[in-house]
Design a protein around this motif. Structure first.
Motif, PDB file in Angstrom:
ATOM      1  N   UNK A   3      26.677  -1.960 -14.252  1.00 45.05           N
ATOM      2  CA  UNK A   3      25.905  -1.081 -13.369  1.00 45.05           C
ATOM      3  C   UNK A   3      24.586  -1.752 -12.978  1.00 45.05           C
ATOM      4  N   UNK A   4      23.927  -2.373 -13.939  1.00 47.10           N
ATOM      5  CA  UNK A   4      22.657  -3.056 -13.682  1.00 47.10           C
ATOM      6  C   UNK A   4      22.837  -4.232 -12.729  1.00 47.10           C
ATOM      7  N   UNK A   5      23.904  -5.008 -12.933  1.00 49.58           N
ATOM      8  CA  UNK A   5      24.172  -6.137 -12.038  1.00 49.58           C
ATOM      9  C   UNK A   5      24.453  -5.659 -10.622  1.00 49.58           C
ATOM     10  N   UNK A   6      25.216  -4.583 -10.493  1.00 48.91           N
ATOM     11  CA  UNK A   6      25.519  -4.043  -9.168  1.00 48.91           C
ATOM     12  C   UNK A   6      24.233  -3.600  -8.482  1.00 48.91           C
ATOM     13  N   UNK A   7      23.406  -2.854  -9.203  1.00 42.43           N
ATOM     14  CA  UNK A   7      22.138  -2.385  -8.629  1.00 42.43           C
ATOM     15  C   UNK A   7      21.239  -3.552  -8.238  1.00 42.43           C
ATOM     16  N   UNK A   8      21.187  -4.586  -9.071  1.00 38.44           N
ATOM     17  CA  UNK A   8      20.322  -5.734  -8.792  1.00 38.44           C
ATOM     18  C   UNK A   8      20.767  -6.507  -7.554  1.00 38.44           C
ATOM     19  N   UNK A  21      23.761   7.213 -10.004  1.00 36.08           N
ATOM     20  CA  UNK A  21      25.144   7.147 -10.480  1.00 36.08           C
ATOM     21  C   UNK A  21      25.158   6.553 -11.880  1.00 36.08           C
ATOM     22  N   UNK A  22      25.962   7.155 -12.742  1.00 35.76           N
ATOM     23  CA  UNK A  22      25.919   6.787 -14.163  1.00 35.76           C
ATOM     24  C   UNK A  22      26.846   5.643 -14.550  1.00 35.76           C
ATOM     25  N   UNK A  23      27.917   5.419 -13.785  1.00 33.38           N
ATOM     26  CA  UNK A  23      28.854   4.359 -14.169  1.00 33.38           C
ATOM     27  C   UNK A  23      29.077   3.368 -13.034  1.00 33.38           C
ATOM     28  N   UNK A  24      29.415   2.153 -13.422  1.00 36.15           N
ATOM     29  CA  UNK A  24      29.725   1.115 -12.436  1.00 36.15           C
ATOM     30  C   UNK A  24      30.961   1.499 -11.642  1.00 36.15           C
ATOM     31  N   UNK A  25      31.925   2.149 -12.298  1.00 38.68           N
ATOM     32  CA  UNK A  25      33.157   2.564 -11.619  1.00 38.68           C
ATOM     33  C   UNK A  25      32.835   3.511 -10.455  1.00 38.68           C
ATOM     34  N   UNK A  26      31.991   4.503 -10.701  1.00 42.58           N
ATOM     35  CA  UNK A  26      31.610   5.446  -9.638  1.00 42.58           C
ATOM     36  C   UNK A  26      30.917   4.729  -8.491  1.00 42.58           C
ATOM     37  N   UNK A  27      30.085   3.768  -8.835  1.00 42.11           N
ATOM     38  CA  UNK A  27      29.383   3.002  -7.797  1.00 42.11           C
ATOM     39  C   UNK A  27      30.378   2.215  -6.943  1.00 42.11           C
ATOM     40  N   UNK A  28      31.308   1.551  -7.601  1.00 44.19           N
ATOM     41  CA  UNK A  28      32.293   0.740  -6.872  1.00 44.19           C
ATOM     42  C   UNK A  28      33.196   1.607  -5.997  1.00 44.19           C
ATOM     43  N   UNK A  29      33.602   2.752  -6.507  1.00 39.94           N
ATOM     44  CA  UNK A  29      34.431   3.659  -5.710  1.00 39.94           C
ATOM     45  C   UNK A  29      33.679   4.153  -4.481  1.00 39.94           C
ATOM     46  N   UNK A  30      32.427   4.478  -4.646  1.00 37.75           N
ATOM     47  CA  UNK A  30      31.610   4.934  -3.518  1.00 37.75           C
ATOM     48  C   UNK A  30      31.411   3.817  -2.490  1.00 37.75           C
ATOM     49  N   UNK A  31      31.158   2.613  -2.981  1.00 36.77           N
ATOM     50  CA  UNK A  31      31.005   1.466  -2.076  1.00 36.77           C
ATOM     51  C   UNK A  31      32.299   1.172  -1.331  1.00 36.77           C
ATOM     52  N   UNK A  32      33.418   1.319  -2.032  1.00 37.43           N
ATOM     53  CA  UNK A  32      34.715   1.103  -1.400  1.00 37.43           C
ATOM     54  C   UNK A  32      34.942   2.123  -0.279  1.00 37.43           C
TER      55      UNK A  32
END
Length: 122
Positions: A3-8, A21-32
């Motif tokens: 999650x930190x790497x994605x945000x950075x 967003x609390x998880x990297x998975x949620x972030x990736x799904x939203x970006x997708x």
């Protein structure tokens, strides 16, 4: 950590939007969802280029087949699934009229060629 790497790696505007967003998975799904469909127009343009390409008599057969192979590869990268036999058929359909005899032999002898073997045969 992911999650930190994605945000950075994000621009500040997106960073602010995705910080909650609390998880990297949620972030990736939203970006997708946001960016994932952008390859659809590219895929359509590649498909149109493939379907409208016809060999010009002055073009070398090698150049032409490599061009078709490149378009097929591009489509595959974009997610299109075209079996190997159909790929060979597509190449044959784009050939100029001077290759009619070859196409006839191909069909009559029920040849089974990969794209590379087809290129060598032509």
């Amino acid at each position: 950590m992911a999650r930190c790497y994605i945000l950075a790696s994000m621009k500040n505007v997106l960073q602010h939007q995705y910080q909650s967003m609390t998880t990297a998975y949620n972030m990736l799904e939203s970006l997708k969802e946001m960016f994932g469909e952008q390859n659809r127009p590219i895929k359509q343009m590649s498909m149109k280029a493939l379907l409208t390409t016809k060999m010009v008599e002055v073009t070398s057969i090698r150049e032409h087949v490599l061009k078709i192979m490149s378009l097929l590869n591009e489509l595959e990268i974009l997610g299109a699934v075209i079996d190997k036999e159909s790929q060979v058929e597509m190449v044959l359909q784009t050939l100029s009229d001077s290759f009619q005899q070859f196409c006839l032999n191909y069909n009559m002898n029920k040849m089974d060629l990969s794209l590379m073997k087809l290129l060598n045969e032509l």
